[in-house]
Design an enzyme around this catalytic site. Structure first.
Site, PDB file in Angstrom:
ATOM      1  N   ASP A 127      -2.057   1.180   7.555  1.00  0.00           N
ATOM      2  CA  ASP A 127      -1.282   0.851   5.881  1.00  0.00           C
ATOM      3  C   ASP A 127      -0.890  -0.297   5.803  1.00  0.00           C
ATOM      4  OD1 ASP A 127      -1.570   3.805   5.035  1.00  0.00           O
ATOM      5  OD2 ASP A 127      -0.374   4.033   6.700  1.00  0.00           O
ATOM      6  N   ASP A 179       1.038  -1.174  -0.012  1.00  0.00           N
ATOM      7  CA  ASP A 179       0.023   0.113   0.078  1.00  0.00           C
ATOM      8  C   ASP A 179       0.927   1.228   0.144  1.00  0.00           C
ATOM      9  OD1 ASP A 179      -2.182   1.720   0.048  1.00  0.00           O
ATOM     10  OD2 ASP A 179      -2.095   1.776   2.401  1.00  0.00           O
ATOM     11  N   GLU A 225      -2.052  -1.932  -4.610  1.00  0.00           N
ATOM     12  CA  GLU A 225      -3.332  -1.197  -5.335  1.00  0.00           C
ATOM     13  C   GLU A 225      -3.020  -0.365  -6.584  1.00  0.00           C
ATOM     14  OE1 GLU A 225      -6.284  -0.631  -1.652  1.00  0.00           O
ATOM     15  OE2 GLU A 225      -5.541   0.920  -2.360  1.00  0.00           O
TER      16      GLU A 225
END
EC number: 3.1.21.10
Length: 163
Positions: free
Chosen positions: A140, A8, A68
């Site tokens: 996170d 992330d 992502e």
């Protein structure tokens, strides 16, 4: 068995999570967060981020990575900083010989929680169910673990569909 590194990326705090996937079973291996000093020059922050992710790759020897997909922020400066951090993380993966699968945030949430509109609390609650006893380093790191789990789930589905 496959070891997956979920990422992330962010300039201020990049989350990472490593899982072991075997068929439909997953197990937590490790997770953490890489924080950079907001007062440091951007080049130093990016170097620190690259070195830290390279160290995670060296320590856990994953088979592949997942991140992502980037999203466009309303603030162009924030988007630029995110893109720079993401590039650093992807470069560390490439240097470590890892292919990186990219997944949309809504797809990650749907794969882990069951709905693409899930919030962070729902994702974290599902992580506790999927990986009981895992100590997650922060929000996170939780997002990074969710990316790794989604990657494992999506790969399992793809394998079921192939002849």
């Amino acid at each position: 068995m496959t070891i997956i590194l979920g990422l992330d990326p962010s300039l201020s705090c990049t989350g990472w999570g490593v899982i072991r996937a075997e068929g439909s079973r997953i197990a937590h291996v490790a997770n953490g967060q890489v924080k950079t000093d907001a007062k440091a020059p951007i080049a130093d922050r990016l170097h620190h981020l690259h070195a830290a992710i390279a160290a995670v790759i060296a320590a856990h020897d994953p088979d592949r990575a997942a991140a992502e997909e980037i999203f466009i922020n309303k603030n162009p400066q924030s988007t630029l900083k995110l893109a720079q951090a993401r590039g650093c993380v992807l470069a560390a993966c490439a240097a470590g010989g890892l292919a990186v699968n990219e997944h949309a945030a809504r797809l990650v949430k749907k794969s882990v929680v069951g709905t693409g509109g899930a919030d962070k609390a729902q994702v974290q609650a599902m992580l506790k169910v999927l990986m009981p006893g895992a100590q997650v380093a922060g929000a996170d790191a939780a997002d990074a673990l969710a990316v790794a789990i989604a990657d494992a789930n999506l790969r399992s589905i793809a394998n079921l569909r192939s002849p």
